[in-house]
Design a protein around this motif. Structure first.
Motif, PDB file in Angstrom:
ATOM      1  N   SER A  23     -17.008 -17.545 -20.412  1.00 57.18           N
ATOM      2  CA  SER A  23     -16.993 -19.431 -20.823  1.00 57.18           C
ATOM      3  C   SER A  23     -18.698 -19.423 -21.896  1.00 57.18           C
ATOM      4  CB  SER A  23     -16.977 -20.042 -19.743  1.00 57.18           C
ATOM      5  OG  SER A  23     -15.565 -20.489 -19.687  1.00 57.18           O
ATOM      6  N   LYS A  26     -18.847 -19.089 -24.796  1.00 59.35           N
ATOM      7  CA  LYS A  26     -18.550 -19.803 -25.841  1.00 59.35           C
ATOM      8  C   LYS A  26     -19.576 -21.106 -25.598  1.00 59.35           C
ATOM      9  CE  LYS A  26     -13.937 -19.147 -27.224  1.00 59.35           C
ATOM     10  NZ  LYS A  26     -12.768 -19.681 -26.727  1.00 59.35           N
ATOM     11  N   ILE A  31     -15.699 -22.119 -16.245  1.00 58.66           N
ATOM     12  CA  ILE A  31     -15.432 -21.651 -17.101  1.00 58.66           C
ATOM     13  C   ILE A  31     -13.756 -21.416 -17.161  1.00 58.66           C
ATOM     14  CG2 ILE A  31     -15.166 -19.941 -14.036  1.00 58.66           C
ATOM     15  CD1 ILE A  31     -12.864 -21.166 -13.060  1.00 58.66           C
ATOM     16  N   ASP A  32     -14.105 -23.492 -17.743  1.00 60.12           N
ATOM     17  CA  ASP A  32     -12.708 -23.669 -18.560  1.00 60.12           C
ATOM     18  C   ASP A  32     -12.039 -22.664 -19.559  1.00 60.12           C
ATOM     19  OD1 ASP A  32     -11.030 -25.863 -19.171  1.00 60.12           O
ATOM     20  OD2 ASP A  32     -11.954 -26.520 -20.945  1.00 60.12           O
ATOM     21  N   SER A  33     -12.953 -21.946 -20.197  1.00 53.71           N
ATOM     22  CA  SER A  33     -12.620 -20.999 -21.420  1.00 53.71           C
ATOM     23  C   SER A  33     -12.267 -19.606 -21.207  1.00 53.71           C
ATOM     24  CB  SER A  33     -13.435 -21.245 -22.167  1.00 53.71           C
ATOM     25  OG  SER A  33     -13.871 -22.605 -23.416  1.00 53.71           O
ATOM     26  N   SER A  34     -13.002 -19.358 -19.810  1.00 58.54           N
ATOM     27  CA  SER A  34     -12.476 -18.311 -19.327  1.00 58.54           C
ATOM     28  C   SER A  34     -10.582 -16.998 -19.315  1.00 58.54           C
ATOM     29  CB  SER A  34     -12.971 -18.215 -18.006  1.00 58.54           C
ATOM     30  OG  SER A  34     -14.313 -18.589 -18.059  1.00 58.54           O
ATOM     31  N   ALA A 109      -6.379 -19.815 -22.224  1.00 60.87           N
ATOM     32  CA  ALA A 109      -7.858 -19.227 -22.300  1.00 60.87           C
ATOM     33  C   ALA A 109      -6.538 -17.501 -21.883  1.00 60.87           C
ATOM     34  CB  ALA A 109      -8.199 -19.592 -21.470  1.00 60.87           C
TER      35      ALA A 109
ATOM     36  N   ASN B  99     -17.139 -27.371 -11.096  1.00 57.59           N
ATOM     37  CA  ASN B  99     -15.750 -26.961 -11.930  1.00 57.59           C
ATOM     38  C   ASN B  99     -14.814 -28.264 -12.134  1.00 57.59           C
ATOM     39  OD1 ASN B  99     -17.261 -25.254 -12.486  1.00 57.59           O
ATOM     40  ND2 ASN B  99     -16.532 -23.507 -11.434  1.00 57.59           N
ATOM     41  N   ARG B 203     -11.344 -26.564 -12.811  1.00 60.45           N
ATOM     42  CA  ARG B 203     -11.261 -24.648 -13.460  1.00 60.45           C
ATOM     43  C   ARG B 203     -12.017 -25.665 -14.932  1.00 60.45           C
ATOM     44  NH1 ARG B 203      -9.257 -20.461 -15.302  1.00 60.45           N
ATOM     45  NH2 ARG B 203      -9.930 -20.898 -17.064  1.00 60.45           N
ATOM     46  N   GLY B 204     -13.265 -26.399 -14.772  1.00 61.36           N
ATOM     47  CA  GLY B 204     -13.665 -27.312 -15.396  1.00 61.36           C
ATOM     48  C   GLY B 204     -14.483 -26.402 -15.908  1.00 61.36           C
ATOM     49  N   SER B 205     -15.315 -26.916 -17.493  1.00 62.85           N
ATOM     50  CA  SER B 205     -16.854 -26.284 -17.532  1.00 62.85           C
ATOM     51  C   SER B 205     -18.039 -28.195 -18.174  1.00 62.85           C
ATOM     52  CB  SER B 205     -16.938 -25.846 -18.987  1.00 62.85           C
ATOM     53  OG  SER B 205     -16.239 -24.593 -18.447  1.00 62.85           O
ATOM     54  N   LYS B 207     -20.370 -27.965 -21.102  1.00 63.98           N
ATOM     55  CA  LYS B 207     -21.083 -28.149 -22.530  1.00 63.98           C
ATOM     56  C   LYS B 207     -22.797 -28.075 -21.925  1.00 63.98           C
ATOM     57  CE  LYS B 207     -18.166 -27.187 -26.080  1.00 63.98           C
ATOM     58  NZ  LYS B 207     -17.695 -25.746 -25.846  1.00 63.98           N
ATOM     59  N   ARG B 211     -27.303 -22.948 -26.794  1.00 62.41           N
ATOM     60  CA  ARG B 211     -26.779 -22.209 -26.292  1.00 62.41           C
ATOM     61  C   ARG B 211     -26.653 -20.799 -26.030  1.00 62.41           C
ATOM     62  NH1 ARG B 211     -20.872 -20.717 -28.785  1.00 62.41           N
ATOM     63  NH2 ARG B 211     -20.187 -22.288 -29.078  1.00 62.41           N
ATOM     64  N   ARG B 215     -28.073 -18.501 -22.950  1.00 58.97           N
ATOM     65  CA  ARG B 215     -28.249 -17.153 -22.360  1.00 58.97           C
ATOM     66  C   ARG B 215     -29.348 -16.074 -22.343  1.00 58.97           C
ATOM     67  NH1 ARG B 215     -22.892 -15.883 -26.464  1.00 58.97           N
ATOM     68  NH2 ARG B 215     -23.754 -13.906 -26.431  1.00 58.97           N
TER      69      ARG B 215
END
Lengths: 142, 577
Positions: A23, A26, A31-34, A109, B99, B203-205, B207, B211, B215
């Motif tokens: 994730s 992105k 972990i939403d897009s994992s 995903a 999450n 199970r979320g994220s 933003k 970016r 990293r």
């Protein structure tokens, strides 16, 4: 084409570093897009494992996708085109090993075998390698 | 920002979600936010085992965003001390809460019948737990719930076993089989609320705002964790590596601290246990995998060629409390005791110290075998296994009292001079010198984790004036308020230095300077101290167990006068708050 493979599943400690890497690619913290999931084996006393796309030659998820959002990837697995996806969830139900996950927007995903997560696997459970024809995974049997 | 607060009311079986951006902006998250939420939701005079007690679980801005930041802070009123209760756990709890989109979860009220609560991303379900109430083994409770509820790999199952149900005042809450909200009795608070478990599936994220730099900083932290020496100890033998050196320097509490060296330390040392490692496990989003799990292969009692294989997680504090403190010098005996305590969800440190006190009390004739039922003896594992059963089942007054902790038991039966509690909390495993003991006395949760006094003891050749030592302890504890608000694992404190914390927060949209971070730490420290005072904390009432002056430390024997001076100085600080 290279793809994500399991080198030695018995080494998995269930840390989920791979899942967060997926994730993060992105720009997400979470972990939403994992397209990979770390799980325990009915409790951590029995160890842990990871679940991700097995790069099928005939992917059932592609077969049930009504909009061609999922198409076969050269070398196994799928290519996902989000624009075409209507979030029907057929692919999630069709995957025999449960390797497609539902995001918060209802869309799937799925691992696209980019290999980014391998850099963060602390114990070399995962690898990103060329796989010779006919050999689906290189599971090392203990 | 992770700023939503979920409030679950067990009395009315309702829940609500509120965005508390300003609260998280001011107090970061974790313990900083939890203190405020506890103040908002709980009367300071609440009985810890009544429906008025409140549990706050909180995570922080770094949770799920960076590695080694997978701890959850729980705050509540402690049924062991009657004062502020604070406990941190790893496993998957923190990442699941983050999450699921929450910065904190508040649990209030008391269910009429046993329930377990399932928080599945944005929804909350109250499930009937009548059938599983009474299952004493937390491993089984965890398996049953895991098979019934969704969220494999993305959920946490925080549950209690027999210890919590029977309101043992030092019962813990266990998560992901091997991680614990230990110390100070959160398990009993669950039990008093008829709450068998809390499942959180997320199970979320969220933003990030930048970016690329996100990293970059991530990779830097990842590299530091893996390649620098900052976490080597935890990556290799683990915390158990402490056993041998502490023993050699006369700092290993042994047989209720009648000794500070244990003749059988080698057998239960980290090096010895390492020979039995069956696997290693990690908390979610942590590359270190410091959870060391030993294999214990035991034959069936009456059938040859049948074995049971048990996987047991161990750490230094368990080896001290259920090993040296009880004179247990066999690896197998130690592992069996750890396993028994694990299944019941008891705090290992408090259980060990309670049993050690009871053993000495029996030796001295303060209590009789009628009280203890079994002939407690240092080194006798089988007897201790039975005694642990009795602490949970409480068949007589003695065990009912022992289930309330050593402070309580010693008040009734006597033997306070060798009752090893600090602020009513049972002693941790470091008899290293003044800093450790003063740290236990003045730390906001009377724990070695507050201020690392034991590390100071090992660094200092000569002690400064007590006032200066107190100053050092407070300073470290204030920084630890920042760490436990972010929330990062204390094992990663060498990685998360102030400078890198500031850089890690920036891509998440949080601009804060090192100076401001330190100020937040001070502020949280004072807020907690204020709350403790309102709950009745009084330095002049702190009891110093005489035993700590009778045995050697690495710095020789300790003088009571030095500690008294330290406490007088601390009392002044407290009176000014």
């Amino acid at each position: 084409m290279k793809r994500l493979i399991i080198k030695d599943i018995e080494k998995c400690v269930g840390c989920g570093m791979c899942m967060y890497a997926c994730s993060r690619r992105k720009g997400e913290a979470g972990i939403d897009s994992s397209g990979i999931l770390a799980v325990s084996l009915s409790g951590f006393e029995r160890g842990a494992t990871v679940i991700f796309c097995n790069a099928c030659k005939e992917p059932p998820c592609v077969q049930v996708c009504p909009t061609n959002a999922l198409r076969p990837r050269k070398g196994g697995g799928v290519v996902y085109n989000e624009k075409n996806c209507i979030a029907c969830g057929n692919c999630i139900n069709a995957c025999t090993i449960g390797a497609i996950f539902r995001r918060s927007n209802g869309k799937p995903a799925v691992c696209i075998h980019c290999g980014y997560c391998v850099n963060y696997c602390p114990h070399n459970v995962l690898a990103f390698e060329e796989v010779t024809a006919g050999k689906a995974t290189e599971v090392k049997v203990c | 920002m992770l700023s939503r607060v979920l409030t679950v009311d067990l009395s009315s079986y309702t829940y609500s979600i509120e965005d508390r951006g300003a609260l998280f902006e001011e107090w970061l998250g974790g313990v900083g936010v939890a203190v405020q939420l506890l103040k908002e939701n709980m009367d300071v005079s609440a009985d810890p085992l009544s429906e008025e007690n409140v549990i706050v679980f909180a995570v922080g801005p770094l949770t799920s965003a960076y590695p080694l930041a997978s701890k959850t802070v729980a705050l509540f009123k402690s049924p062991l001390t009657g004062n502020l209760g604070e406990s941190h756990a790893g496993g998957r709890t923190a990442t699941s809460i983050a999450n699921a989109g929450y910065g904190a979860i508040v649990i209030k009220g008391r269910s009429k019948k046993p329930v377990y609560v399932v928080i599945d991303n944005g929804k909350v379900h109250f499930r009937d737990a009548r059938v599983i109430w009474g299952i004493e083994d937390s491993l089984i409770v965890g398996r049953i719930i895991a098979e019934k509820e969704p969220g494999r790999g993305t959920r946490t199952v925080m549950r209690i076993g027999g210890g919590g149900e029977r309101l043992v005042r030092y019962a813990c809450v266990t998560t992901e089989t091997y991680r614990h909200f230990g110390r100070l009795g959160l398990g009993a608070v669950f039990g008093s609320k008829n709450l068998k478990a809390v499942v959180v599936n997320g199970r979320g994220s969220r933003k990030v705002v930048d970016r690329e730099s996100y990293r970059d900083v991530y990779d830097e932290i990842f590299r530091l964790a893996r390649e620098s020496d900052a976490m080597k100890k935890y990556h290799l033998i683990g915390t158990a590596v402490n056993v041998n050196p502490l023993n050699e320097m006369s700092a290993l509490p042994t047989k209720n601290l009648k000794q500070t060296r244990f003749e059988k330390a080698e057998e239960i040392s980290g090096e010895s246990l390492a020979e039995s490692i069956g696997r290693r496990i990690a908390c979610s989003h942590c590359p270190i995998a410091c959870v060391h799990i030993a294999v214990l292969r035991l034959p069936y009692e009456n059938e040859p060629y049948f074995y049971k294989t048990i996987m047991i997680s161990y750490d230094y504090e368990l080896i001290y409390s259920l090993g040296s403190m009880l004179g247990i010098g066999s690896k197998e005996g130690l592992l069996r005791l750890i396993h028994r305590v694990e299944t019941y969800t008891l705090d290992a440190m408090s259980t060990g110290v309670c049993l050690a006190w009871a053993t000495e009390a029996l030796e001295r004739g303060i209590v009789s075998k009628d009280d203890t039922i079994v002939e407690l003896k240092f080194g006798d594992c089988d007897t201790y296994l039975k005694a642990i059963d009795y602490i949970v089942r409480q068949p007589n007054d003695f065990y009912r009292n022992l289930a309330c902790g050593v402070e309580h038991a010693a008040k009734i039966y006597g033997g306070e001079e060798f009752a090893l509690t600090f602020g009513k909390n049972e002693m941790p495993g470091y008899h290293t010198g003044y800093a450790a003991h003063i740290g236990y006395l003045i730390g906001l949760r009377h724990s070695h984790l507050d201020n690392a006094g034991y590390a100071l003891d090992q660094k200092l050749r000569e002690y400064p004036e007590p006032e200066e030592l107190v100053g050092k302890l407070i300073k470290e504890e204030q920084w630890r308020q920042v760490l436990s608000s972010l929330v990062v694992c204390f094992f990663a404190r060498g990685v998360y230095r102030p400078e890198i914390v500031c850089r890690a927060l920036r891509p998440l949209g949080i601009e804060v300077s090192e100076d401001e971070l330190n100020k937040i730490g001070e502020k949280i420290y004072l807020e907690k101290l204020r709350l403790k005072k309102q709950m009745g904390f009084d330095v002049s009432k702190l009891r110093i167990p005489k035993r700590i002056f009778e045995v050697e430390t690495p710095h020789g024997k300790l003088s009571e006068e030095y500690i008294r001076r330290a406490l007088d100085y601390y009392a002044k600080i407290v009176s000014e708050v």
